[in-house]
Design an enzyme around this catalytic site. Structure first.
Site, PDB file in Angstrom:
ATOM      1  N   ASN A   9      45.824  57.666 108.337  1.00  0.00           N
ATOM      2  CA  ASN A   9      45.469  57.047 107.063  1.00  0.00           C
ATOM      3  C   ASN A   9      46.687  56.276 106.579  1.00  0.00           C
ATOM      4  O   ASN A   9      47.660  56.870 106.129  1.00  0.00           O
ATOM      5  CB  ASN A   9      45.075  58.161 106.066  1.00  0.00           C
ATOM      6  N   TRP A  10      46.609  54.963 106.695  1.00  0.00           N
ATOM      7  CA  TRP A  10      47.780  54.131 106.355  1.00  0.00           C
ATOM      8  C   TRP A  10      48.009  54.053 104.852  1.00  0.00           C
ATOM      9  O   TRP A  10      49.037  53.579 104.411  1.00  0.00           O
ATOM     10  CB  TRP A  10      47.600  52.713 106.909  1.00  0.00           C
ATOM     11  N   LYS A  11      47.031  54.453 104.061  1.00  0.00           N
ATOM     12  CA  LYS A  11      47.101  54.344 102.593  1.00  0.00           C
ATOM     13  C   LYS A  11      47.432  52.898 102.213  1.00  0.00           C
ATOM     14  O   LYS A  11      47.013  51.979 102.916  1.00  0.00           O
ATOM     15  CB  LYS A  11      48.091  55.365 102.031  1.00  0.00           C
ATOM     16  N   HIS A  96      39.093  61.180  99.472  1.00  0.00           N
ATOM     17  CA  HIS A  96      40.508  61.557  99.597  1.00  0.00           C
ATOM     18  C   HIS A  96      41.019  62.033  98.241  1.00  0.00           C
ATOM     19  O   HIS A  96      40.607  61.512  97.204  1.00  0.00           O
ATOM     20  CB  HIS A  96      41.320  60.354 100.095  1.00  0.00           C
ATOM     21  N   GLU A  98      43.630  61.441  96.710  1.00  0.00           N
ATOM     22  CA  GLU A  98      44.211  60.374  95.876  1.00  0.00           C
ATOM     23  C   GLU A  98      43.109  59.602  95.160  1.00  0.00           C
ATOM     24  O   GLU A  98      43.291  59.138  94.034  1.00  0.00           O
ATOM     25  CB  GLU A  98      45.087  59.449  96.751  1.00  0.00           C
ATOM     26  N   GLU A 168      42.415  68.878 103.411  1.00  0.00           N
ATOM     27  CA  GLU A 168      43.742  68.429 103.005  1.00  0.00           C
ATOM     28  C   GLU A 168      44.141  69.131 101.711  1.00  0.00           C
ATOM     29  O   GLU A 168      43.752  68.689 100.622  1.00  0.00           O
ATOM     30  CB  GLU A 168      43.740  66.915 102.769  1.00  0.00           C
ATOM     31  N   GLY A 174      51.980  64.471 101.311  1.00  0.00           N
ATOM     32  CA  GLY A 174      53.151  63.669 100.956  1.00  0.00           C
ATOM     33  C   GLY A 174      54.297  64.473 100.389  1.00  0.00           C
ATOM     34  O   GLY A 174      55.255  63.921  99.845  1.00  0.00           O
ATOM     35  N   SER A 214      51.140  66.450 105.338  1.00  0.00           N
ATOM     36  CA  SER A 214      52.473  66.551 105.959  1.00  0.00           C
ATOM     37  C   SER A 214      52.432  66.955 107.427  1.00  0.00           C
ATOM     38  O   SER A 214      53.284  67.729 107.884  1.00  0.00           O
ATOM     39  CB  SER A 214      53.375  67.499 105.154  1.00  0.00           C
ATOM     40  N   GLY A 235      49.148  61.050 107.253  1.00  0.00           N
ATOM     41  CA  GLY A 235      49.568  60.004 106.315  1.00  0.00           C
ATOM     42  C   GLY A 235      50.894  59.414 106.759  1.00  0.00           C
ATOM     43  O   GLY A 235      50.956  58.625 107.706  1.00  0.00           O
ATOM     44  N   GLY A 236      51.963  59.832 106.101  1.00  0.00           N
ATOM     45  CA  GLY A 236      53.296  59.255 106.339  1.00  0.00           C
ATOM     46  C   GLY A 236      53.674  59.078 107.800  1.00  0.00           C
ATOM     47  O   GLY A 236      54.174  58.012 108.199  1.00  0.00           O
TER      48      GLY A 236
HETATM   49  P1  13P Z   1      50.843  62.938 104.488  1.00  0.00           P
HETATM   50  O1  13P Z   1      50.695  63.140 105.971  1.00  0.00           O
HETATM   51  O2  13P Z   1      51.766  61.820 104.136  1.00  0.00           O
HETATM   52  O3  13P Z   1      51.142  64.220 103.785  1.00  0.00           O
HETATM   53  O4  13P Z   1      49.394  62.462 103.961  1.00  0.00           O
HETATM   54  C1  13P Z   1      48.278  63.188 104.328  1.00  0.00           C
HETATM   55  C2  13P Z   1      47.087  62.445 103.886  1.00  0.00           C
HETATM   56  O5  13P Z   1      46.831  62.298 102.714  1.00  0.00           O
HETATM   57  C3  13P Z   1      46.219  61.872 104.923  1.00  0.00           C
HETATM   58  O6  13P Z   1      45.020  61.428 104.386  1.00  0.00           O
END
Ligand code: 13P
Length: 251
Positions: A9-11, A96, A98, A168, A174, A214, A235-236
């Site tokens: 997930n590149w956000k 998600h 977020e 999640e 994050g 994470s 994510g990251g």
């Molecule tokens: P991180 O891997 O940066 O914690 O993000 C997870 C995420 O929200 C994937 O959708």
């Protein structure tokens, strides 16, 4: 045996040039070892069309990060399921945390989005998970069960087969604080049991449940070796080709 599904997930990261660079590096870094897994990238809307062209001859599949449940209309700033299909998306992340917290999406809206994705032929990656406060007050399972029940409201078993659940925990996203493999496994097992009672033993058995929060190259193997963890939503660590590939290798 359930396959392992690793999604990035590149956000809200990567403009068009950065997207092209990352995809080229990913494609050149994948080898026969990584082919056993299903690999999905979810770039921002602005990079989807270009990403689709670049992954044409690779094993990488394309997903979006959101959609709106209406087909078309005066919905400024929104993107429909059909639009996502037209740029080559196969998957779409829905619900998600977020989106739930920053953009105030509730379970009813998420359910509408999942249904629209399914009817348009997209495969939803449906995200659920508790906050730190909820975990500390001991209501993780109640929260997850409620999100499942409301998000999957009126979705039939044959449609469920096209849905991936991503667990999640919000406190792990994050933050660098990963759920331990045991903590994640416990919730994944619970999710499977909820699906079994809501649908059937067979539905629960084939359901892909990803862990997200994470996930990094150094913790991926331990998480992915748990019996109910069928993949990762990263994510990251998916923003660097090397670390995303290491996670795919760990699977
Ligand atoms: P991180 O891997 O940066 O914690 O993000 C997870 C995420 O929200 C994937 O959708």
């Amino acid at each position: 045996m359930r396959r392992k599904v690793i999604a990035g997930n590149w956000k809200m990261f990567n403009d068009i040039n950065e997207s092209q660079n990352l995809i080229s590096k990913l494609i050149s870094g994948l080898n026969s070892e990584t082919l056993k897994n299903e690999i999905i990238i979810c770039p921002p809307f602005t990079s989807l069309s270009e990403a689709h062209k670049l992954i044409q001859n690779s094993v990488i599949k394309l997903g979006a990060q959101n959609l709106y449940f209406e087909d078309s209309g005066a919905f400024t700033g929104e993107v429909s399921a059909r639009m996502l299909k037209s740029v080559g998306c196969e998957y779409v992340i829905i619900g998600h945390s977020e989106r739930r917290t920053i953009f105030k999406e509730d379970d009813d809206l998420i359910n509408k989005k999942i249904k629209k994705a399914l009817s348009a032929g997209l495969k939803p990656i449906f995200c659920i998970g508790e906050t730190l406060e909820e975990r500390e007050s001991g209501v993780t399972k109640n929260v997850v069960e409620k999100q499942l029940n409301l998000g999957l409201n009126s979705i039939t078993e044959d449609n469920l087969e096209r849905i991936i659940i991503a667990y999640e925990p919000v406190w792990a996203i994050g933050t660098g604080k990963t759920a331990t493999p045991e903590q994640a496994q416990e919730v994944h097992e619970f999710i499977r049991s909820v699906i079994e009672s809501k649908y059937s033993a067979q539905a629960a058995k084939v359901l892909i449940i990803q862990y997200g929060g994470s996930v990094k190259p150094d913790n991926a193997a331990a998480l992915l070796s748990q019996k109910d963890i069928d993949g990762a939503l990263v994510g990251g660590a998916c923003l660097k080709a090397e670390s995303f590939i290491q996670i795919i290798m760990a699977a």
